[in-house]
Scaffold this motif. Structure first.
Motif, PDB file in Angstrom:
ATOM      1  N   PHE A  29      23.342 -92.420 -65.070  1.00 12.61           N
ATOM      2  CA  PHE A  29      24.718 -92.066 -64.735  1.00 12.61           C
ATOM      3  C   PHE A  29      25.439 -91.498 -65.960  1.00 12.61           C
ATOM      4  O   PHE A  29      26.121 -90.479 -65.875  1.00 12.61           O
ATOM      5  N   CYS A  30      25.302 -92.170 -67.072  1.00 10.97           N
ATOM      6  CA  CYS A  30      25.974 -91.750 -68.315  1.00 10.97           C
ATOM      7  C   CYS A  30      25.520 -90.349 -68.715  1.00 10.97           C
ATOM      8  O   CYS A  30      26.344 -89.508 -69.093  1.00 10.97           O
ATOM      9  N   ALA A  31      24.228 -90.098 -68.620  1.00 10.13           N
ATOM     10  CA  ALA A  31      23.693 -88.784 -68.978  1.00 10.13           C
ATOM     11  C   ALA A  31      24.286 -87.702 -68.087  1.00 10.13           C
ATOM     12  O   ALA A  31      24.743 -86.660 -68.568  1.00 10.13           O
ATOM     13  N   GLU A  32      24.297 -87.967 -66.797  1.00  8.60           N
ATOM     14  CA  GLU A  32      24.807 -86.971 -65.855  1.00  8.60           C
ATOM     15  C   GLU A  32      26.317 -86.791 -65.976  1.00  8.60           C
ATOM     16  O   GLU A  32      26.826 -85.676 -66.045  1.00  8.60           O
ATOM     17  N   GLU A  33      27.040 -87.886 -66.012  1.00  8.29           N
ATOM     18  CA  GLU A  33      28.508 -87.840 -66.039  1.00  8.29           C
ATOM     19  C   GLU A  33      29.058 -87.211 -67.313  1.00  8.29           C
ATOM     20  O   GLU A  33      30.054 -86.504 -67.280  1.00  8.29           O
ATOM     21  N   TYR A  34      28.406 -87.463 -68.431  1.00 12.76           N
ATOM     22  CA  TYR A  34      28.922 -86.993 -69.722  1.00 12.76           C
ATOM     23  C   TYR A  34      28.103 -85.845 -70.321  1.00 12.76           C
ATOM     24  O   TYR A  34      28.362 -85.438 -71.451  1.00 12.76           O
ATOM     25  N   GLY A  35      27.142 -85.341 -69.572  1.00 12.70           N
ATOM     26  CA  GLY A  35      26.360 -84.202 -70.028  1.00 12.70           C
ATOM     27  C   GLY A  35      25.521 -84.504 -71.262  1.00 12.70           C
ATOM     28  O   GLY A  35      25.346 -83.635 -72.124  1.00 12.70           O
ATOM     29  N   LEU A  36      24.989 -85.715 -71.326  1.00 14.47           N
ATOM     30  CA  LEU A  36      24.196 -86.119 -72.485  1.00 14.47           C
ATOM     31  C   LEU A  36      22.702 -85.989 -72.196  1.00 14.47           C
ATOM     32  O   LEU A  36      22.265 -86.161 -71.054  1.00 14.47           O
TER      33      LEU A  36
END
Length: 145
Positions: A29-36
């Motif tokens: 989720f963090c990768a997708e939501e924050y473009g990481l």
């Protein structure tokens, strides 16, 4: 003459504070939501969980770096898991109540020191020497945003 052996305890990892399946979901989720990149999101979530554990264990309010703050937001958006985790570990909910704290070197050094004191490994590259406040990770509050 006997010499004292220097024994270093294994450092703790934030990722170990939640089940592996939950950690993976938070990272995705963090990768997708924050473009990481996925590898960066793993580091961010690890540091964010360690940060939250220090706050929950000590009751001391701390400021995350702008690079680590997305971990807190990510976990909070998984509200059932976050609430259960807080209640089981600390007997209370750790609220995200932004105050216009500055993310300067002194603040981050203090936070990193507390995380280290708790035995966690610190990824210094995510805490920065001087993190500039920015929306949305600063949540739009106070004069720093």
């Amino acid at each position: 003459m006997a010499t004292a052996l220097e024994v270093t305890a294994a450092q703790r990892a934030g990722r170990d504070l939640v089940a592996p399946e939950l950690f993976d979901r938070l990272v995705d989720f963090c990768a997708e939501e924050y473009g990481l990149e996925l590898s960066v999101a793993k580091r961010v979530m690890d540091q964010g969980l360690a940060f939250l554990d220090v706050m929950g264990s000590t009751g001391v309010g701390l400021s995350p770096s702008k690079q680590v703050d997305p971990a807190w937001h990510t976990f909070m958006l998984h509200s059932e898991e976050y609430t259960r985790w807080c209640m089981e570990r600390y007997g209370r909910y750790i609220h995200h109540a932004p105050k216009s704290r500055y993310r300067d070197k002194a603040t981050m050094v203090n936070v990193v020191g507390k995380i280290r004191e708790a035995g966690y490994e610190v990824d210094e590259s995510l805490w920065g020497l001087k993190a500039d406040c920015n929306a949305p990770t600063c949540c739009g509050d106070g004069p720093c945003c």
